[in-house]
Design a protein around this motif. Structure first.
Motif, mmCIF file in Angstrom:
data_model
loop_
_atom_site.group_PDB
_atom_site.id
_atom_site.type_symbol
_atom_site.label_atom_id
_atom_site.label_comp_id
_atom_site.label_asym_id
_atom_site.label_seq_id
_atom_site.Cartn_x
_atom_site.Cartn_y
_atom_site.Cartn_z
ATOM 1 N N ASN A 99 48.802 44.226 27.028
ATOM 2 C CA ASN A 99 48.594 45.418 28.278
ATOM 3 C C ASN A 99 50.023 45.800 28.664
ATOM 4 O O ASN A 99 51.101 45.307 29.085
ATOM 5 N N GLU A 135 41.407 48.020 25.711
ATOM 6 C CA GLU A 135 40.609 46.590 25.781
ATOM 7 C C GLU A 135 39.811 46.705 26.729
ATOM 8 O O GLU A 135 40.083 46.863 27.877
ATOM 9 N N ASP A 194 37.496 43.921 28.945
ATOM 10 C CA ASP A 194 37.736 42.681 29.235
ATOM 11 C C ASP A 194 36.447 42.081 29.902
ATOM 12 O O ASP A 194 36.541 41.059 30.748
ATOM 13 N N ALA A 211 37.122 40.285 23.919
ATOM 14 C CA ALA A 211 36.789 39.743 25.203
ATOM 15 C C ALA A 211 35.036 40.231 25.411
ATOM 16 O O ALA A 211 34.689 39.572 26.532
#
Length: 632
Positions: free
Chosen positions: A483, A500, A502, A545
């Motif tokens: 990140n 991403e 999550d 994730a």
């Protein structure tokens, strides 16, 4: 983020591994595996594997009755330790049992009954060595509040008692704000008032107290303050010097003895100090016939039993696990549920009301050096001896002493340091804590619980409906991507946006994700345009994730794919899980995205995109258009 990106030297063709689709599994096998993971994550049947039938039979008995496992190994040394612990917690269980029974508007003798049978059941079926079984203030207050709303304990004590037994039965089948409310309720005993509100909120209690100032009894108030000071002082010394734990453990029983002697010698009961009165001798009478399974009170008993049972079960398991960590042994949650449930089912049939593992009594048991659950048996024996021979001695016990015992116990539950810790660590947890506290104190116990549960559910829904998404950048001199807001050294990769997701992708968050992804792309294109960098060409989604996806999530990806295609960009996926790949394959989403654009890691996806960027001749006309790129 402003540093130049250095392309890692990677031979794309040699290093890439394709993401595979999981092999199909029979539906029954998949369902069985899902149910097992959902309801039995600890695999309770593991010890039964590869065992002969006779051994399985023995293990089955030991699973439901752990006493059969530790009893054969019991030694005289263990008995010495458990004897000391059992007598110590009995000295605490007797006064607390009587006090909490009064708090539940039940006959005081029920507090002693509830410290006799349930500990015996738990000693046979429980898996904790340190938990001391008995009544608790929270469950007692909830019982009084919820049953008292339907039946007046003073006007119809028999029906109220029967409903308490029934609620305990249902609690067994199902299984810090309250501290303030409990303390407020004790003003009745401290001030010696005969009539008191049934409400638990602060306003009702204060109105009831100050509307009866002419009935306040100074003798009762002085006596209550003296014993409260004594109890708090002993707790202070025991906290400062843990080896002196027995001082605070014996303080409640000492208070009852001293209070009874003082009332007997001064005849204080004739001067406004209320006493317990006569307690019936003998062990628990059966109460199975007193259970109420008919209307109109069945619903009330059921509701009370379920709510108090869940709270008692949660407290008991939490207490057991807390002390098991100190001694490095395992607590089986399934066994605890069975043990706590059975001891309340049996207790409801033997004149007991709701019991669990109170923290204060378990802490005394732990500090006293208990070795096994035999300490509960010894405590039960001590209580039985009290029931058979010593109950007449409690005749002159002043109610104000019981109120002082409850207040002293409850003040330890008001932990302002924990609230400060919540504020520092998680503001949302602090809001939940304070909302529950305010709801209980200024409204009612039920409203406080509903508020806390409602806010907690809202938080869970927010986690699901608003999952985190963030941009990943490359850490210098590595193949790692993190990140960019977390790692300031992480750098953006020219022409590539890495996002991403999550959280799992469900119908509850698909609209948000679609809009958030669009905004990420817009922001990135605006940043590139203002910085004069090369145009955006690839959007990589890190799916590490994303544990699962539903049909709404599949539709969301199809829409995102069309959106990205219209902008002349290429969608790339990195590290989708097995469940995600399975559903993407069945929905034909893999064909729409293209198998060649799904990679095992972000590093491989970036390497492939960079390879394409540097081997494809750019189109200068499209490169000048906003959001356009050269088709590969």
């Amino acid at each position: 983020m402003g540093t130049d990106y250095t392309y890692p030297s990677t031979n794309v063709e040699d290093s890439l591994h394709r993401v595979e689709i999981p092999p199909p599994q029979p539906f029954i096998k998949t369902l069985k595996s899902s149910l097992k993971e959902t309801f039995f994550p600890d695999d309770p049947l593991r010890p039964f594997k590869n065992q002969p039938t006779s051994r399985k039979f023995i293990l089955g008995f030991q699973y439901f009755f752990p006493i059969l496992e530790w009893a054969p190994r019991y030694t005289l040394e263990f008995l010495k330790s458990d004897l000391i612990s059992g007598i110590t917690i009995a000295s605490l269980a007797i006064p607390q049992g009587i006090s909490y029974a009064k708090l539940a508007n039940l006959p005081p003798i029920l507090g002693l009954y509830s410290s006799f049978v349930p500990p015996l059941i738990y000693a046979m079926m429980g898996s904790s060595r340190d938990m001391a079984v008995g009544t608790v203030a929270v469950a007692s207050l909830l019982t009084a509040s919820m049953l008292g709303a339907e039946v007046n304990a003073a006007e119809n004590p028999t029906l109220y008692l029967h409903l308490a037994f029934t609620a305990t039965f249902f609690a067994g089948v199902f299984q810090a704000s309250l501290a303030t409310v409990v303390c407020l309720q004790q003003l009745k005993g401290i001030l010696g008032l005969d009539h008191f509100t049934r409400g638990t909120d602060l306003v009702s209690v204060m109105r009831s107290v100050f509307s009866q100032t002419h009935e306040w009894r100074w003798e009762s108030g002085v006596l209550g303050c003296l014993f409260l000071f004594f109890l708090l002082t002993t707790k202070y010394f025991s906290k400062k010097k843990p080896k002196l734990f027995w001082i605070s453990a014996l303080a409640p029983l000492t208070s009852i003895v001293l209070g009874s002697i003082l009332v007997y010698l001064t005849h204080a009961e004739k001067h406004g100090v209320q006493v317990i009165g006569k307690l019936k001798k003998g062990i628990n009478p059966l109460s199975f016939g007193d259970l109420v399974f008919v209307s109109p009170y069945l619903t009330t008993a059921f509701k009370t039993g379920v709510i108090t049972g869940i709270i008692a079960l949660a407290e008991g398991i939490a207490v057991g696990r807390s002390f098991s960590m100190f001694k490095n042994y395992h607590i089986d949650g399934n066994k605890e549920m069975i043990a706590i449930g059975m001891m309340n089912v049996v207790g409801s049939c033997t004149s007991c009301y709701l019991t669990t593992g109170p923290f204060s009594r378990s802490a005394v048991n732990y500090n006293a050096g208990c070795k096994t659950a035999m300490s509960n048996v010894i405590m039960a024996i001590a209580v039985m001896f009290t029931l058979l021979f010593l109950t007449p001695l409690f005749h002159y016990t002043p109610l104000v002493v019981l109120s002082a015992i409850i207040i002293a116990a409850m003040l330890g539950l008001i932990d302002y340091e924990a609230a400060i810790h919540l504020w520092k660590v998680d503001k949302f947890d602090f809001v939940i804590c304070m909302s529950a506290y305010i709801g209980v104190v200024f409204a009612s116990v039920e409203i406080g619980l509903v508020v806390a549960v409602a806010i907690s559910l809202i938080r869970v829904l927010l986690f699901v409906a608003r999952p985190r998404t963030f941009i990943l950048g490359n850490l210098p001199n590595s193949m790692d991507y993190r990140n960019v807001d977390h790692y300031q050294s992480a750098s953006n990769i020219p022409g590539i946006l890495i996002l991403e997701i999550d959280a799992p992708i469900y119908f509850a968050n698909t609209n948000y994700l679609r809009e958030r992804i669009t905004r990420w792309i817009n922001d990135e294109e605006d940043r590139i345009k203002s910085a004069g960098e090369s145009s955006l060409q690839y959007v990589i989604f890190d799916m590490s994730a994303v544990a699962n996806i539903d049909t709404s999530g599949i539709s969301m990806f199809e829409e995102v794919k069309k959106l990205i295609d219209r902008r002349g960009l290429q969608l790339v996926l990195a590290n989708p899980g097995g469940e995600v790949m399975k559903k993407m394959n069945k929905s034909e989403l893999i064909e729409k995205i293209g198998q060649q654009w799904i990679y095992l890691t972000v590093a491989e996806a970036v390497a492939a995109c960079n390879f394409m960027l540097h081997t494809t001749k750019p189109d200068p006309i499209k490169d000048q258009e906003p959001g356009a790129w050269n088709n590969v």
